[in-house]
Design an enzyme around this catalytic site. Structure first.
Site, mmCIF file in Angstrom:
data_model
loop_
_atom_site.group_PDB
_atom_site.id
_atom_site.type_symbol
_atom_site.label_atom_id
_atom_site.label_comp_id
_atom_site.label_asym_id
_atom_site.label_seq_id
_atom_site.Cartn_x
_atom_site.Cartn_y
_atom_site.Cartn_z
ATOM 1 N N HIS A 57 0.826 -1.205 0.000
ATOM 2 C CA HIS A 57 0.000 0.000 0.000
ATOM 3 C C HIS A 57 0.861 1.256 0.000
ATOM 4 O O HIS A 57 0.553 2.238 -0.696
ATOM 5 C CB HIS A 57 -0.922 -0.025 1.228
ATOM 6 C CG HIS A 57 -1.729 1.206 1.399
ATOM 7 N ND1 HIS A 57 -1.436 2.155 2.346
ATOM 8 C CD2 HIS A 57 -2.831 1.665 0.734
ATOM 9 C CE1 HIS A 57 -2.324 3.141 2.270
ATOM 10 N NE2 HIS A 57 -3.175 2.868 1.307
ATOM 11 N N GLU A 64 2.065 1.854 -3.466
ATOM 12 C CA GLU A 64 1.009 2.448 -4.302
ATOM 13 C C GLU A 64 0.928 3.954 -4.060
ATOM 14 O O GLU A 64 0.743 4.745 -4.993
ATOM 15 C CB GLU A 64 -0.316 1.761 -3.997
ATOM 16 C CG GLU A 64 -1.522 2.382 -4.681
ATOM 17 C CD GLU A 64 -2.666 2.655 -3.716
ATOM 18 O OE1 GLU A 64 -3.162 3.804 -3.716
ATOM 19 O OE2 GLU A 64 -3.046 1.739 -2.959
ATOM 20 N N HIS A 65 1.056 4.383 -2.795
ATOM 21 C CA HIS A 65 1.019 5.807 -2.479
ATOM 22 C C HIS A 65 2.169 6.562 -3.143
ATOM 23 O O HIS A 65 2.025 7.739 -3.479
ATOM 24 C CB HIS A 65 1.096 6.015 -0.960
ATOM 25 C CG HIS A 65 -0.248 6.132 -0.309
ATOM 26 N ND1 HIS A 65 -0.722 7.298 0.231
ATOM 27 C CD2 HIS A 65 -1.228 5.212 -0.126
ATOM 28 C CE1 HIS A 65 -1.929 7.102 0.742
ATOM 29 N NE2 HIS A 65 -2.256 5.834 0.539
ATOM 30 N N GLU A 97 -4.326 8.107 7.398
ATOM 31 C CA GLU A 97 -5.305 7.172 6.846
ATOM 32 C C GLU A 97 -5.612 6.052 7.842
ATOM 33 O O GLU A 97 -6.768 5.647 8.008
ATOM 34 C CB GLU A 97 -4.776 6.587 5.535
ATOM 35 C CG GLU A 97 -5.763 5.738 4.770
ATOM 36 C CD GLU A 97 -5.211 5.244 3.443
ATOM 37 O OE1 GLU A 97 -5.939 4.517 2.749
ATOM 38 O OE2 GLU A 97 -4.051 5.582 3.098
#
Length: 420
Positions: free
Chosen positions: A47, A50-51, A127
């Site tokens: 993840h 991906e950021h 997040e």
């Protein structure tokens, strides 16, 4: 509309479907690696990676990446799941070449600038905090962890806070080296696309990549179990999961139809009995999710702490009743809902591109939509009742509770009610 699939010499696959009448296209690269491909010390890195996708390459700054797509009115984004990471764009037909060039640049030439890593670290920590403040989100992470304890498939996609705080450039580069080889990449495009031109560009952008075959993910083992978190909230959140079939299992379509009939819409059993007749909740639903080698049939509801026990007991009772008397009319309605959702989704180029990528990942090809519809139609009332009996009586279970849940029955009590 015809699906075309080409495999390059280095095993990278390109799949596309031209949709006549469209003046736009959806195009992306799906990487067959996600959260369940991480080692425990890597949890959250897929993840995080991906950021970092849009934070600069050797040839484009972060601003130039955004401007390249938005200057032509396009849209670019990415997401991470437990089994895939996707980088995709939607653009007008004349800009598909640009879109794939930008995505290839992101994948092949990232710089992982330390300042950008620190910025995104802070964003991801925010997040994680937001997820923890959203009970009907975080409860599914806790349910997943109870269902697959001490396994990659049970870990949160966002990652543990301590991991996220420690990730550096080397961690990102290691995950890319391990999982972003040509064998793991699927280029998928739908809309106004030319397959031959797409293959030619893919060869130019990715054809020189050397083989980097990655080890497959750890085989899932459904463990089951319970997690209960007391907190002063307005609602008590209830999530109950049962082990179901994976997406290659013959029972996959049966599980989907069962979950729709049980709790997939306003006409479903759980909605009618628990919300409409009893007024015990505002939200209740059932859904079936699948992975490569396992699946989850999940029921979720939010209610008051005082009414949670009644809701939990009624859920078990409705599941048991479904095994005895789920009707052909209910099955037909669920089949119609499933087919309509599938076919309506195919009106979107983005949905088509994503579906094709997943089909290539699962089957190595894209089965004709008629074959999928036939499999849905072939599920009988007897099939669904038998599956319902397994869910109600013998399927391993996991339970997650969050909020004012002191009066809620535990998993052992619900298991006893299943057996009664």
């Amino acid at each position: 509309m015809t699906v075309e699939l080409t495999t390059l010499k280095n095993s990278l696959r390109i799949v596309s479907e031209r949709m006549d009448g469209l003046q736009s296209a959806s195009i992306g690269v799906w990487v067959t690696a996600g959260g369940r491909n991480e080692r425990i010390e890597q949890n959250g890195v897929a993840h995080f990676l991906e950021h970092m996708a849009f934070k600069g390459t050797k040839t484009r700054s972060a601003l130039q990446i955004a401007e390249a797509i938005e200057d032509v009115g396009g849209y670019i984004n990415a997401y991470t799941s437990r089994e895939v990471t996707a980088y995709y764009a939607r653009v007008l037909e004349n800009d598909t070449k640009l879109a794939l060039d930008v995505i290839a640049d992101i994948l092949r030439n990232p710089v992982f600038d330390e300042r950008e890593i620190e910025t995104e670290r802070h964003v991801i920590l925010q997040e994680i905090g937001q997820a923890l403040d959203t009970p009907d989100d975080v409860i599914f992470d806790w349910l997943q962890e109870r269902a697959y304890q001490k396994q990659p498939l049970g870990r949160t996609i966002l990652g543990e806070e301590a991991n996220v705080r420690g990730f550096g450039k080397g961690d990102l580069e290691t995950f890319v080296d391990e999982h972003y080889g040509p064998e793991q990449l699927i280029i998928s495009a739908a809309g106004s696309v030319d397959h031959a031109a797409l293959v030619s560009q893919a060869e130019a952008l990715f054809g020189d990549m050397g083989s980097r075959k990655a080890a497959g993910p750890e085989t899932a083992r459904f463990t089951g179990g319970e997690i209960r978190r007391e907190k002063q909230l307005e609602q008590a959140h209830f999530a109950l999961a049962f082990e179901g079939p994976g997406y290659r299992d013959p029972g996959f379509y049966t599980s989907q139809i069962y979950s729709i009939a049980l709790g997939g819409g306003m006409s479903s059993r759980l909605f009618q009995e628990i919300r409409e007749k009893r007024g015990l909740c505002y939200t209740i639903f059932a859904q079936s999710g699948a992975y490569e080698d396992t699946g989850l049939m999940t029921v979720y509801a939010g209610t008051s702490g005082d009414e949670l026990a009644d809701l939990a007991h009624l859920t078990i009772d409705e599941m048991k009743r479904a095994a005895d008397d789920m009707s052909p009319e209910e099955i037909a309605r669920a089949r119609a809902q499933m087919k309509a959702g599938l076919l309506m989704g195919l009106e979107s180029s983005s949905s088509r591109a994503e579906r094709m990528a997943r089909m290539v990942q699962i089957w190595g090809k894209v089965p004709p939509i008629e074959d999928t519809v036939a499999k849905i139609d072939n599920v009988t009332t007897g099939d669904v009742r038998l599956f319902a009996e397994q869910m109600a009586a013998s399927a391993p279970a996991a339970l997650a509770l969050y909020g004012p849940v002191g009066k809620a029955p535990d998993l052992a009590a619900l298991q006893a009610r299943r057996a009664a």
